[in-house]
Motif scaffolding. Structure first.
Motif, PDB file in Angstrom:
ATOM      1  N   SER A 136     -65.820  -0.132   3.898  1.00  0.00           N
ATOM      2  CA  SER A 136     -65.010   0.635   3.060  1.00  0.00           C
ATOM      3  C   SER A 136     -63.948   1.076   3.436  1.00  0.00           C
ATOM      4  N   PRO A 137     -62.841   1.332   2.619  1.00  0.00           N
ATOM      5  CA  PRO A 137     -62.886   1.087   1.164  1.00  0.00           C
ATOM      6  C   PRO A 137     -62.617  -0.360   0.911  1.00  0.00           C
ATOM      7  N   VAL A 138     -62.870  -0.787  -0.078  1.00  0.00           N
ATOM      8  CA  VAL A 138     -62.655  -2.012  -0.711  1.00  0.00           C
ATOM      9  C   VAL A 138     -61.683  -2.131  -1.812  1.00  0.00           C
ATOM     10  N   VAL A 139     -60.459  -2.819  -1.914  1.00  0.00           N
ATOM     11  CA  VAL A 139     -59.521  -3.023  -2.898  1.00  0.00           C
ATOM     12  C   VAL A 139     -59.880  -4.200  -3.492  1.00  0.00           C
ATOM     13  N   ILE A 140     -60.196  -4.333  -4.913  1.00  0.00           N
ATOM     14  CA  ILE A 140     -60.124  -5.467  -5.578  1.00  0.00           C
ATOM     15  C   ILE A 140     -59.154  -5.610  -6.535  1.00  0.00           C
ATOM     16  N   ASP A 141     -58.242  -6.593  -6.621  1.00  0.00           N
ATOM     17  CA  ASP A 141     -57.084  -6.711  -7.647  1.00  0.00           C
ATOM     18  C   ASP A 141     -57.674  -8.165  -8.059  1.00  0.00           C
ATOM     19  N   TRP A 142     -57.717  -8.236  -9.383  1.00  0.00           N
ATOM     20  CA  TRP A 142     -58.268  -9.477 -10.242  1.00  0.00           C
ATOM     21  C   TRP A 142     -57.922  -9.506 -11.443  1.00  0.00           C
ATOM     22  N   GLY A 143     -57.951 -10.609 -12.088  1.00  0.00           N
ATOM     23  CA  GLY A 143     -57.634 -10.933 -13.618  1.00  0.00           C
ATOM     24  C   GLY A 143     -58.294 -12.135 -13.996  1.00  0.00           C
ATOM     25  N   ALA A 144     -58.367 -12.175 -15.457  1.00  0.00           N
ATOM     26  CA  ALA A 144     -58.862 -13.452 -16.123  1.00  0.00           C
ATOM     27  C   ALA A 144     -57.685 -13.810 -16.918  1.00  0.00           C
ATOM     28  N   VAL A 145     -57.802 -15.253 -17.291  1.00  0.00           N
ATOM     29  CA  VAL A 145     -56.824 -15.782 -18.570  1.00  0.00           C
ATOM     30  C   VAL A 145     -57.748 -16.263 -19.585  1.00  0.00           C
ATOM     31  N   TYR A 146     -57.094 -15.751 -20.812  1.00  0.00           N
ATOM     32  CA  TYR A 146     -57.839 -15.991 -22.109  1.00  0.00           C
ATOM     33  C   TYR A 146     -56.688 -16.909 -22.895  1.00  0.00           C
ATOM     34  N   ASN A 147     -56.908 -17.842 -23.594  1.00  0.00           N
ATOM     35  CA  ASN A 147     -55.827 -18.599 -24.283  1.00  0.00           C
ATOM     36  C   ASN A 147     -54.656 -18.553 -23.755  1.00  0.00           C
ATOM     37  N   GLY A 148     -54.460 -18.607 -22.471  1.00  0.00           N
ATOM     38  CA  GLY A 148     -53.158 -18.326 -21.689  1.00  0.00           C
ATOM     39  C   GLY A 148     -52.779 -17.195 -21.158  1.00  0.00           C
ATOM     40  N   TYR A 149     -53.316 -16.140 -21.918  1.00  0.00           N
ATOM     41  CA  TYR A 149     -52.897 -14.850 -21.353  1.00  0.00           C
ATOM     42  C   TYR A 149     -53.704 -13.938 -20.241  1.00  0.00           C
ATOM     43  N   ALA A 150     -53.197 -13.368 -19.524  1.00  0.00           N
ATOM     44  CA  ALA A 150     -53.412 -12.877 -18.220  1.00  0.00           C
ATOM     45  C   ALA A 150     -53.992 -11.418 -18.374  1.00  0.00           C
ATOM     46  N   GLU A 169     -44.342 -10.726 -15.113  1.00  0.00           N
ATOM     47  CA  GLU A 169     -43.196 -11.328 -16.331  1.00  0.00           C
ATOM     48  C   GLU A 169     -42.384 -10.066 -16.309  1.00  0.00           C
ATOM     49  N   MET A 170     -41.316 -10.276 -17.264  1.00  0.00           N
ATOM     50  CA  MET A 170     -40.537  -9.132 -17.266  1.00  0.00           C
ATOM     51  C   MET A 170     -40.935  -8.018 -18.093  1.00  0.00           C
ATOM     52  N   PRO A 171     -40.811  -6.708 -18.257  1.00  0.00           N
ATOM     53  CA  PRO A 171     -39.855  -6.046 -17.219  1.00  0.00           C
ATOM     54  C   PRO A 171     -40.714  -5.822 -15.867  1.00  0.00           C
ATOM     55  N   SER A 172     -39.543  -5.294 -14.793  1.00  0.00           N
ATOM     56  CA  SER A 172     -40.371  -4.990 -13.597  1.00  0.00           C
ATOM     57  C   SER A 172     -40.348  -3.619 -13.711  1.00  0.00           C
ATOM     58  N   LEU A 173     -41.405  -2.554 -13.366  1.00  0.00           N
ATOM     59  CA  LEU A 173     -41.166  -1.156 -13.219  1.00  0.00           C
ATOM     60  C   LEU A 173     -41.113  -0.800 -11.610  1.00  0.00           C
ATOM     61  N   GLY A 218     -44.949  -1.393 -11.429  1.00  0.00           N
ATOM     62  CA  GLY A 218     -45.792  -2.172 -12.295  1.00  0.00           C
ATOM     63  C   GLY A 218     -44.848  -3.249 -12.892  1.00  0.00           C
ATOM     64  N   HIS A 219     -45.349  -3.918 -13.902  1.00  0.00           N
ATOM     65  CA  HIS A 219     -44.697  -5.329 -14.214  1.00  0.00           C
ATOM     66  C   HIS A 219     -45.304  -5.784 -15.535  1.00  0.00           C
ATOM     67  N   GLY A 220     -44.555  -6.397 -16.480  1.00  0.00           N
ATOM     68  CA  GLY A 220     -45.196  -6.950 -17.505  1.00  0.00           C
ATOM     69  C   GLY A 220     -46.301  -8.033 -17.224  1.00  0.00           C
ATOM     70  N   VAL A 221     -47.219  -8.213 -18.033  1.00  0.00           N
ATOM     71  CA  VAL A 221     -48.207  -9.195 -18.251  1.00  0.00           C
ATOM     72  C   VAL A 221     -48.481  -9.905 -19.575  1.00  0.00           C
ATOM     73  N   GLY A 222     -48.504 -11.163 -19.484  1.00  0.00           N
ATOM     74  CA  GLY A 222     -48.538 -11.848 -20.731  1.00  0.00           C
ATOM     75  C   GLY A 222     -48.985 -13.352 -20.274  1.00  0.00           C
ATOM     76  N   LYS A 244     -44.931  -8.196 -27.226  1.00  0.00           N
ATOM     77  CA  LYS A 244     -46.126  -9.023 -27.704  1.00  0.00           C
ATOM     78  C   LYS A 244     -46.366  -8.691 -29.152  1.00  0.00           C
ATOM     79  N   SER A 245     -46.920  -9.892 -29.623  1.00  0.00           N
ATOM     80  CA  SER A 245     -47.145 -10.103 -31.236  1.00  0.00           C
ATOM     81  C   SER A 245     -48.707  -9.719 -31.125  1.00  0.00           C
ATOM     82  N   PRO A 246     -49.162  -9.423 -32.333  1.00  0.00           N
ATOM     83  CA  PRO A 246     -50.655  -8.821 -32.246  1.00  0.00           C
ATOM     84  C   PRO A 246     -51.679  -9.822 -31.770  1.00  0.00           C
ATOM     85  N   ASP A 247     -51.455 -11.094 -32.069  1.00  0.00           N
ATOM     86  CA  ASP A 247     -52.190 -12.139 -31.683  1.00  0.00           C
ATOM     87  C   ASP A 247     -52.198 -12.246 -30.060  1.00  0.00           C
TER      88      ASP A 247
END
Lengths: 332, 332
Positions: A191-205, A276-280, A267-271, A118-121
């Motif tokens: 209980s327990p509760v598993v929460i798996d979530w994410g946002a998208v900002y300027n296209g990035y997750a 996305e690549m790579p897959s861990l 795990g996996h790449g995020v962007g 990823k670039s700094p941006d």
């Protein structure tokens, strides 16, 4: 021409590729800055052209760094293709069939490989998505029904500037927490509760998981999962293979006798995409490089009882730099 | 064996197809009842088998009407393929490449053609999704920012039992209403505001657009769009071609001199996917049949000024039966 674009063109030259066709929206966005809302096609060659439908031409003309033309028919594109042509592995056979009569295509992940670092941006956008997601989580009380909690979390993210959830929010509680992909139900949270979530900002997750626990047994399992998470994070540095990171987490879980239940990769790449690549994973042997951002998300799933997963986002610097600020241990 | 499944197998026999491979999640859900959360493959032959990853096996075993096996590798599937094999047009070239060495594949939309005519259960789910979407809309005040209004609308739908928005909610106001696919911004809502939104219930989508208007000019354009919408709806009956429905709407808009701005088709099928067959466009010549559900969504887009779209969902009975209950004309 942007650095990303000239980098891809250089790689194409090295591979003697005369042109490369991108239709995946995230790849088009990555290289042109334009976010397609309908079928679009980026023809990469020394003078790249972005083809979009009439629907998108106004928007594309404003946002694309690459000249834009109207996409009237794939037949017109076919006429332009000569020599060795690269196509994305995600292209559909339908599109392929319409384009492919005149050339022998090479399936390539060139753009997606380039997207790993990823670039700094890009890093800034991912951090912002994560910040939105974590602050939104802190404002939710995990009481009431699973779907109410998920709705509140998604609402909080959108009001804070997320364009959409980065994937279908998981709120899976009680026995259903043993389903790694359990979707929220109209049932009271246990209980327990598993929460798996994410946002998208300027296209990035962003992508995070927390498990809110209650009983001693849940805490026992939680501690193993957290140990696995931390072992994997501390194994991260440039030059290490992704399969070794997977092994670091997997070894901990196996050591405690829960290897059978560890049915996914670490795990996996995020962007621009949530996965996305790579897959861990056990099978992937990508070498980690500075600037990659990956998830570390070990879990233990006890069918018929409950499940626990702890997921962080980690930037590869000289080491594994955890981007999350939210506590790991959360209790009812 | 379900009626849907035996219908597909009959069509396969008629075409001398030995097997058909489905990987599209909606097609798998349609034929098995199981909703994949990871890559799954349905091998259709006289004794169909659903292959899923370990991640999904617990869930699939409970919900699939077809026997389930673990998907270890596509190589294993390749061994099973003999004779004339059908594949979906949406299959990626990557999957195709891994499966295709041993056979000549026939690209087919057999399953998607079958999905056009909805069963009573499917119609019930679509009506419920639409009911959720419309009631949720009525509880939103379109003041504040575009993204707050979109967040509130999506929250309301989820609390009412929608699993997710059926697509990225459009709230595009003022000048931006002239973008047919304008995403919500963090800016105060101006007039007019185009809202295009939908819910998902039991996997089935709804899709509606309303434009809230204010000025005389906006009302003038609105009236033309509504006339086009009604002309298209009244042209609907079994036996008519989809292109004729498109023409009915397009003629009205052209008659008033706005044909240049009508840059999209008049509608599309809705079901497990937000856009599915048929397309109500100039090029599509599907014959309408009882049990299809389509959108009718003409619009006029005045670049730099504003846009108006009015979209309803219509079930094909003996005529075009509009399923929406929400008023067309909404004002600030």
């Amino acid at each position: 021409m942007s650095r990303k674009l000239s980098g891809i063109l250089n790689s194409m030259h090295e591979k003697n590729m005369d042109a490369l066709i991108a239709v995946k929206p995230e790849n088009i966005r990555y290289l042109t800055g334009f976010n397609p809302s309908s079928f679009s096609l980026l023809l990469l060659k020394d003078e790249p052209v972005l083809f979009t439908s009439k629907l998108d031409i106004e928007d594309a003309s404003q946002s694309s760094k690459v000249p834009v033309e109207e996409l009237k028919s794939l037949k017109d594109i076919k006429e332009l293709l000569k020599g060795k042509i690269g196509i994305e592995s995600s292209m559909t056979v339908e599109t392929y069939k319409k384009l492919s009569n005149n050339f022998k295509a090479n399936i390539t992940d060139l753009i997606e490989v380039s997207r790993m670092v990823k670039s700094p941006d890009e890093i800034k956008n991912i951090k912002k998505a994560l910040e939105i997601a974590e602050k939104s989580f802190e404002d939710v009380e995990f009481s009431g029904t699973e779907n109410e909690a998920a709705a509140k979390l998604e609402y909080n993210m959108m009001v804070r500037g997320s364009s959409k959830p980065s994937f279908e929010t998981i709120v899976a509680s009680g026995e259903r927490s043993s389903l790694p992909h359990g979707t929220p139900q109209v049932t009271e949270i246990e209980s327990p509760v598993v929460i798996d979530w994410g946002a998208v900002y300027n296209g990035y997750a962003s992508d995070t998981t927390r498990t809110i626990i209650e009983t001693d047994k849940q805490e026992e399992i939680f501690n193993i999962v957290l140990e696995a998470n931390k072992k994997a994070v501390s194994a991260i540095k440039p030059g290490v293979k992704t399969s070794e990171i997977d092994k670091a987490a997997r070894d901990v879980i196996e050591e405690y006798g829960y290897g059978e239940g560890y049915i996914h990769s670490t795990g996996h790449g995020v962007g621009l995409e949530i996965h996305e690549m790579p897959s861990l994973s056990q099978k992937d042997n990508t070498t980690l490089e500075k600037g990659m951002i990956v998830t570390i998300e070990p879990g233990i799933y006890l069918e018929g009882e409950f499940g626990v997963r702890v997921e962080d986002m980690v930037q590869i610097t000289n080491r594994g730099n955890v981007l999350n600020k939210l506590s790991h241990k959360l209790t009812f």
